[in-house]
Design an enzyme around this catalytic site. Sequence first.
Site, PDB file in Angstrom:
ATOM      1  N   GLU A  35      32.647  38.389  41.250  1.00  0.00           N
ATOM      2  CA  GLU A  35      32.767  36.719  41.662  1.00  0.00           C
ATOM      3  C   GLU A  35      33.523  36.788  42.773  1.00  0.00           C
ATOM      4  OE1 GLU A  35      34.420  33.993  38.883  1.00  0.00           O
ATOM      5  OE2 GLU A  35      34.361  32.388  40.612  1.00  0.00           O
ATOM      6  N   ARG A 261      37.637  48.025  29.763  1.00  0.00           N
ATOM      7  CA  ARG A 261      38.416  47.877  31.481  1.00  0.00           C
ATOM      8  C   ARG A 261      39.383  48.736  31.685  1.00  0.00           C
ATOM      9  NH1 ARG A 261      38.030  42.451  32.440  1.00  0.00           N
ATOM     10  NH2 ARG A 261      39.532  42.493  34.262  1.00  0.00           N
ATOM     11  N   LYS A 271      42.401  39.509  39.221  1.00  0.00           N
ATOM     12  CA  LYS A 271      42.533  38.918  40.491  1.00  0.00           C
ATOM     13  C   LYS A 271      43.403  37.710  40.354  1.00  0.00           C
ATOM     14  CE  LYS A 271      37.952  39.196  40.505  1.00  0.00           C
ATOM     15  NZ  LYS A 271      36.456  38.482  40.901  1.00  0.00           N
TER      16      LYS A 271
HETATM   17  P1  ATP Z   1      39.339  39.624  37.199  1.00  0.00           P
HETATM   18  O1  ATP Z   1      39.862  39.248  35.514  1.00  0.00           O
HETATM   19  O2  ATP Z   1      40.233  40.344  37.772  1.00  0.00           O
HETATM   20  O3  ATP Z   1      39.033  38.241  37.807  1.00  0.00           O
HETATM   21  P2  ATP Z   1      36.696  39.932  36.660  1.00  0.00           P
HETATM   22  O4  ATP Z   1      36.226  40.658  35.585  1.00  0.00           O
HETATM   23  O5  ATP Z   1      36.739  38.365  36.448  1.00  0.00           O
HETATM   24  O6  ATP Z   1      37.939  40.404  36.971  1.00  0.00           O
HETATM   25  P3  ATP Z   1      34.381  40.293  38.328  1.00  0.00           P
HETATM   26  O7  ATP Z   1      34.347  39.642  39.911  1.00  0.00           O
HETATM   27  O8  ATP Z   1      33.757  39.055  37.481  1.00  0.00           O
HETATM   28  O9  ATP Z   1      35.945  39.878  38.013  1.00  0.00           O
HETATM   29  O10 ATP Z   1      34.213  41.523  38.241  1.00  0.00           O
HETATM   30  C1  ATP Z   1      32.980  42.142  38.829  1.00  0.00           C
HETATM   31  C2  ATP Z   1      32.665  43.493  37.872  1.00  0.00           C
HETATM   32  O11 ATP Z   1      33.826  44.382  37.674  1.00  0.00           O
HETATM   33  C3  ATP Z   1      32.381  43.025  36.453  1.00  0.00           C
HETATM   34  O12 ATP Z   1      31.276  43.836  36.091  1.00  0.00           O
HETATM   35  C4  ATP Z   1      33.671  43.527  35.707  1.00  0.00           C
HETATM   36  O13 ATP Z   1      33.284  43.708  34.450  1.00  0.00           O
HETATM   37  C5  ATP Z   1      34.161  44.472  36.542  1.00  0.00           C
HETATM   38  N1  ATP Z   1      35.839  44.633  36.073  1.00  0.00           N
HETATM   39  C6  ATP Z   1      36.619  43.587  36.407  1.00  0.00           C
HETATM   40  N2  ATP Z   1      37.719  44.413  36.189  1.00  0.00           N
HETATM   41  C7  ATP Z   1      37.748  45.591  35.614  1.00  0.00           C
HETATM   42  C8  ATP Z   1      38.459  46.568  35.086  1.00  0.00           C
HETATM   43  N3  ATP Z   1      39.886  46.362  35.005  1.00  0.00           N
HETATM   44  N4  ATP Z   1      37.920  47.480  34.852  1.00  0.00           N
HETATM   45  C9  ATP Z   1      36.528  48.015  34.916  1.00  0.00           C
HETATM   46  N5  ATP Z   1      35.801  46.907  35.276  1.00  0.00           N
HETATM   47  C10 ATP Z   1      36.099  45.620  35.819  1.00  0.00           C
HETATM   48 MG    MG Z   2      35.284  36.971  36.157  1.00  0.00          MG
END
Ligand code: ATP
Ligand code: MG
Length: 559
Positions: A35, A261, A271
Amino acid sequence: MSTETTSAPNFIRNQVREEIETGKVAKIVTRFPPEPNGFLHIGHAKSICLNFGLAEKFGGECHLRFDDTNPAKEEQAYIDAIKEDVTWLGFEWAGKVRFASDYFEQLYAWAQHLIREDKAYVDDLTPDEIREYRGTLTEPGKPSPYRDRSADENLDLLERMRRGEFAEGEKVLRAKIDMASPNINLRDPILYRIRHARHHQTGDAWKIYPSYDFTHGQSDAIEGVTHSICTLEFEDHRPLYEWFLANLPVPATPRQIEFARLNLDYTLTSKRKLKLLVDNGIVDGWDDPRMPTISGMRRRGYTPASLRKFCEMIGVTRADGGLVEMAMLTHAIRSDLEDNAPRAMCVLKPLKVVLTNVDEDHEEVYEVPGHPARDDMPVRKVPFTRELWIDSDDFMEEPPKKFFRLAPGKEVRLRNSYVIRCDEVIKNDSGDIEELRCSVDFDTLGKNPEGRKVKGVIHWVSASHGVPMEVRLYDNLFMVEQPDRDKDADFLDHLNPESLSVCQAIGEPSLADAAAESRFQFERVGYFCADRYASQAGKLVFNRTVGLKDSWAKIKKKG
Ligand code: ATP
Ligand code: MG
């Protein structure tokens, strides 16, 4: 020399390999679906390496798709940064950059399809009421009084929501599934919300936006994604995604696989929390070298190869909750730079040394290998003159017994040069040391003096040829292993007040035209990288990437 990469198990890769070998899948299609609401962090690097890595390994393709369903939090600047990060890591997405918003029309048509099938309805309950009606983990939900509207009425209301006839929060579109389901995600989840917000891709075209849950799986289906790889928190959403795929005329049925994760100690991988550090001015932007963002680590001096190696080392499992040690990450970069970074001498805290038996105009120039094991790296020219800088940490007026560096009356070797002896300490009126008077034993170039043991070797820079530079020393941003472990406490309480210190240093002349982002080992000090933005010839700025000591390699040896 560097330690071998140990790859940890990757259950998804093993599974895909088997599917390919048994012909269950002909060509895999994966995607990385961020995102655009912040910069990517090291956790995302894990997901990038996994998704792009699988496509690379098995001759498939990986898409870059922005899951852009929340215009209020998204920005073009984030899109640009994310593209740059993926490219820098060395991956190439198949085809054009994709956006979930490319599919808004299709998703809308599918929402209408659900309404016609009596599987979706417009609900007038307020957000609070919806929450209340939803029930809890132990109690079933109850149906909304608006649940049984006719298809025609629902189609009309949805159309008017789209046109902007209602205020935000006034209505939502919900799936009609099961208010008593033990899985709360199936209790009539929201498909569309009214948002009078301008979208970075679609402008003012829409007054309603699909929910992430209604968008994600269908976008994968539209793109023919075979393996929808995501993190474990989406496991409970899988039945809902499967419900959508089963109840919509989608062109393909992606399979969701969840993995754990990455959590890294002494930092954060969220983020939202990283944005707080940026917004509060605690760091100097998303790409501050202390940030665990990909762009921050790049500025700090990490290489794409080191991040990819790290992701290989941590593996991919479903075991949740583990904390990976920062020492493993620093090990990955250190072993890369050990092999690939040219050497140079740089004095971080300069202390003047005057060599009393060397003439004012004396100059000799040593030709020193750029790297002890790499003859492809250019030889450095290191000038030796009467006045030098050494590091003030390499001198002690009253040394303890095991101090093998410089002290009054003691000898030390200048790296690549002679043995010198400290004859006199010159102080100013307030008693601070201003300079050392030393003498050279000219008989010691490249060999130890007869009958004397000189253990210490220190680095130095000619005072008349050295180049001044700013050196930024970075340390962990947080003082505790898991700054956000306690959900209620403020992670900002654990900030390390000494995460950045700045030195006015002096480097050997070979550093004078160091290009931005070039990396060096400053001998005896650590690995450093010329700042991507601030550093230029005449005004060098170096960031410390990591120190020399590899605690991870030590742990591995013991274990
Ligand atoms: P955040 O919680 O930091 O906002 P998010 O999962 O909401 O992370 P996205 O932009 O939706 O952020 O993530 C894009 C991809 O990266 C998704 O497939 C997510 O599962 C993966 N991802 C995000 N954080 C991690 C992590 N700590 N370890 C592994 N994969 C991750
Ligand atoms: Mg997200």
